[in-house]
Design a protein around this motif. Sequence first.
Motif, PDB file in Angstrom:
ATOM      1  N   GLY A 192       9.845  -4.577  12.887  1.00  0.00           N
ATOM      2  CA  GLY A 192       8.956  -3.805  11.947  1.00  0.00           C
ATOM      3  C   GLY A 192       9.632  -3.143  10.698  1.00  0.00           C
ATOM      4  N   TRP A 193       9.099  -2.504   9.966  1.00  0.00           N
ATOM      5  CA  TRP A 193       9.690  -1.959   8.729  1.00  0.00           C
ATOM      6  C   TRP A 193       9.363  -0.297   8.631  1.00  0.00           C
ATOM      7  CZ3 TRP A 193      12.988  -4.187   5.506  1.00  0.00           C
ATOM      8  CH2 TRP A 193      12.948  -5.763   5.857  1.00  0.00           C
ATOM      9  N   TYR A 194      10.457   0.465   8.542  1.00  0.00           N
ATOM     10  CA  TYR A 194      10.171   1.966   8.178  1.00  0.00           C
ATOM     11  C   TYR A 194      10.609   2.270   7.024  1.00  0.00           C
ATOM     12  CZ  TYR A 194       9.331   2.348  13.195  1.00  0.00           C
ATOM     13  OH  TYR A 194       9.075   2.455  14.711  1.00  0.00           O
ATOM     14  N   ARG A 195      10.429   3.416   6.537  1.00  0.00           N
ATOM     15  CA  ARG A 195      10.678   3.946   5.060  1.00  0.00           C
ATOM     16  C   ARG A 195      10.969   5.342   5.332  1.00  0.00           C
ATOM     17  NH1 ARG A 195       5.282   3.109   1.601  1.00  0.00           N
ATOM     18  NH2 ARG A 195       4.133   4.928   2.192  1.00  0.00           N
ATOM     19  N   GLN A 196      11.970   5.727   4.269  1.00  0.00           N
ATOM     20  CA  GLN A 196      12.384   7.120   4.212  1.00  0.00           C
ATOM     21  C   GLN A 196      12.501   7.416   2.795  1.00  0.00           C
ATOM     22  OE1 GLN A 196      15.936   8.399   6.617  1.00  0.00           O
ATOM     23  NE2 GLN A 196      15.099  10.336   6.691  1.00  0.00           N
ATOM     24  N   ALA A 197      11.737   8.626   2.339  1.00  0.00           N
ATOM     25  CA  ALA A 197      11.794   8.825   0.720  1.00  0.00           C
ATOM     26  C   ALA A 197      12.506  10.072   1.099  1.00  0.00           C
ATOM     27  CB  ALA A 197      10.291   9.249   0.547  1.00  0.00           C
ATOM     28  N   PRO A 198      13.193  10.418  -0.271  1.00  0.00           N
ATOM     29  CA  PRO A 198      13.935  11.561  -0.253  1.00  0.00           C
ATOM     30  C   PRO A 198      13.214  12.931   0.178  1.00  0.00           C
ATOM     31  CG  PRO A 198      14.135  10.278  -2.193  1.00  0.00           C
ATOM     32  CD  PRO A 198      12.881   9.903  -1.540  1.00  0.00           C
ATOM     33  N   THR A 245       8.165   4.603  -3.307  1.00  0.00           N
ATOM     34  CA  THR A 245       9.538   4.588  -3.488  1.00  0.00           C
ATOM     35  C   THR A 245      10.311   5.237  -2.345  1.00  0.00           C
ATOM     36  OG1 THR A 245       9.278   4.828  -5.825  1.00  0.00           O
ATOM     37  CG2 THR A 245      11.296   5.544  -4.680  1.00  0.00           C
ATOM     38  N   ALA A 246      11.003   4.524  -1.731  1.00  0.00           N
ATOM     39  CA  ALA A 246      11.830   4.974  -0.307  1.00  0.00           C
ATOM     40  C   ALA A 246      12.936   3.962  -0.312  1.00  0.00           C
ATOM     41  CB  ALA A 246      10.893   5.049   0.605  1.00  0.00           C
ATOM     42  N   VAL A 247      13.901   4.387   0.881  1.00  0.00           N
ATOM     43  CA  VAL A 247      14.743   3.410   1.299  1.00  0.00           C
ATOM     44  C   VAL A 247      13.747   2.450   2.744  1.00  0.00           C
ATOM     45  CG1 VAL A 247      16.745   3.001   2.640  1.00  0.00           C
ATOM     46  CG2 VAL A 247      16.848   4.590   0.693  1.00  0.00           C
ATOM     47  N   TYR A 248      13.835   1.570   2.390  1.00  0.00           N
ATOM     48  CA  TYR A 248      13.054   0.646   3.352  1.00  0.00           C
ATOM     49  C   TYR A 248      14.035   0.021   4.663  1.00  0.00           C
ATOM     50  CZ  TYR A 248       8.575   0.994   0.992  1.00  0.00           C
ATOM     51  OH  TYR A 248       7.594   1.499   0.597  1.00  0.00           O
ATOM     52  N   TYR A 249      13.688   0.258   5.992  1.00  0.00           N
ATOM     53  CA  TYR A 249      14.573  -0.089   7.020  1.00  0.00           C
ATOM     54  C   TYR A 249      13.891  -1.117   7.942  1.00  0.00           C
ATOM     55  CZ  TYR A 249      17.503   4.068   5.754  1.00  0.00           C
ATOM     56  OH  TYR A 249      18.346   4.957   5.161  1.00  0.00           O
ATOM     57  N   CYS A 250      14.643  -2.177   8.248  1.00  0.00           N
ATOM     58  CA  CYS A 250      14.195  -3.201   9.170  1.00  0.00           C
ATOM     59  C   CYS A 250      14.558  -2.667  10.624  1.00  0.00           C
ATOM     60  CB  CYS A 250      14.671  -4.480   8.878  1.00  0.00           C
ATOM     61  SG  CYS A 250      14.568  -5.610  10.185  1.00  0.00           S
ATOM     62  N   ASN A 251      13.733  -2.758  11.518  1.00  0.00           N
ATOM     63  CA  ASN A 251      13.636  -2.514  12.925  1.00  0.00           C
ATOM     64  C   ASN A 251      13.247  -3.499  13.835  1.00  0.00           C
ATOM     65  OD1 ASN A 251      11.993  -1.256  15.507  1.00  0.00           O
ATOM     66  ND2 ASN A 251      13.984  -0.628  15.207  1.00  0.00           N
ATOM     67  N   VAL A 252      14.043  -3.920  15.002  1.00  0.00           N
ATOM     68  CA  VAL A 252      13.991  -5.041  15.861  1.00  0.00           C
ATOM     69  C   VAL A 252      14.308  -4.250  17.166  1.00  0.00           C
ATOM     70  CG1 VAL A 252      14.910  -7.054  16.884  1.00  0.00           C
ATOM     71  CG2 VAL A 252      14.719  -6.898  14.117  1.00  0.00           C
ATOM     72  N   GLY A 306      19.047  -0.649   5.170  1.00  0.00           N
ATOM     73  CA  GLY A 306      18.287  -0.006   4.249  1.00  0.00           C
ATOM     74  C   GLY A 306      18.275  -0.712   2.999  1.00  0.00           C
ATOM     75  N   THR A 307      17.060  -0.950   2.425  1.00  0.00           N
ATOM     76  CA  THR A 307      17.231  -1.583   1.023  1.00  0.00           C
ATOM     77  C   THR A 307      16.268  -0.532   0.094  1.00  0.00           C
ATOM     78  OG1 THR A 307      16.810  -3.575  -0.404  1.00  0.00           O
ATOM     79  CG2 THR A 307      15.202  -3.101   1.644  1.00  0.00           C
ATOM     80  N   GLN A 308      16.734  -0.361  -1.060  1.00  0.00           N
ATOM     81  CA  GLN A 308      15.890   0.635  -1.595  1.00  0.00           C
ATOM     82  C   GLN A 308      14.887  -0.164  -2.701  1.00  0.00           C
ATOM     83  OE1 GLN A 308      16.404   4.052  -2.380  1.00  0.00           O
ATOM     84  NE2 GLN A 308      14.558   3.928  -3.700  1.00  0.00           N
ATOM     85  N   VAL A 309      13.722   0.605  -2.583  1.00  0.00           N
ATOM     86  CA  VAL A 309      12.244   0.175  -3.151  1.00  0.00           C
ATOM     87  C   VAL A 309      12.130   1.327  -4.383  1.00  0.00           C
ATOM     88  CG1 VAL A 309      10.057  -0.427  -3.192  1.00  0.00           C
ATOM     89  CG2 VAL A 309      11.577  -1.481  -1.672  1.00  0.00           C
ATOM     90  N   THR A 310      12.066   0.989  -5.365  1.00  0.00           N
ATOM     91  CA  THR A 310      11.537   1.955  -6.682  1.00  0.00           C
ATOM     92  C   THR A 310      10.534   1.566  -7.478  1.00  0.00           C
ATOM     93  OG1 THR A 310      14.302   2.773  -6.713  1.00  0.00           O
ATOM     94  CG2 THR A 310      12.503   3.570  -8.417  1.00  0.00           C
ATOM     95  N   VAL A 311       9.576   2.381  -7.469  1.00  0.00           N
ATOM     96  CA  VAL A 311       8.267   2.145  -8.105  1.00  0.00           C
ATOM     97  C   VAL A 311       8.055   3.014  -9.290  1.00  0.00           C
ATOM     98  CG1 VAL A 311       5.810   1.497  -7.896  1.00  0.00           C
ATOM     99  CG2 VAL A 311       7.341   1.076  -6.115  1.00  0.00           C
ATOM    100  N   SER A 312       8.127   2.501 -10.544  1.00  0.00           N
ATOM    101  CA  SER A 312       8.384   3.425 -11.601  1.00  0.00           C
ATOM    102  C   SER A 312       8.246   2.712 -12.769  1.00  0.00           C
ATOM    103  CB  SER A 312       9.720   4.055 -11.745  1.00  0.00           C
ATOM    104  OG  SER A 312       9.859   5.051 -12.685  1.00  0.00           O
ATOM    105  N   SER A 313       7.636   3.328 -13.853  1.00  0.00           N
ATOM    106  CA  SER A 313       7.378   2.727 -14.998  1.00  0.00           C
ATOM    107  C   SER A 313       8.328   3.310 -16.075  1.00  0.00           C
ATOM    108  CB  SER A 313       6.073   3.095 -15.696  1.00  0.00           C
ATOM    109  OG  SER A 313       5.809   4.490 -15.560  1.00  0.00           O
TER     110      SER A 313
END
Length: 121
Positions: free
Chosen positions: A35-41, A90-97, A114-121
């Motif tokens: 699965g995937w989890y995410r954590q925003a600031p 926008t968050a750091v996305y973490y893979c979970n096994v 963790g990998t950073q995903v940033t959604v911004s114009s």
Amino acid sequence: QVQLVESGGGLVQPGGSLRLSCAASGSIFSINYMGWYRQAPGKQRELVAVITDAANINNADSVKGRFTISRDNAKNTVYLQMNSLKPEDTAVYYCNVHGRERGITWNSDYWGQGTQVTVSS
């Protein structure tokens, strides 16, 4: 030991798409779910999507219709296709096994870096 290597994060404009990948390697013997989890600031880590070994899927309500989780059992890899991205994604996305290592009789949880995903114009 089990290693999880994530890739695919980055900066994208609202409405854009990204695809995350996470490959499990090492002494993994069997995998129940990925699965995937995410954590925003300033927020707690939250579930985004999870897929079982039988391909049953559970998605967070906030991503339904936009994100798709899939897995390649032969490669011990899970993917997260993210479409129609929003700034609130926008968050750091973490893979979970959740699985078992060779020679061990119980299941454990393993996490990617963790990998950073940033959604911004």
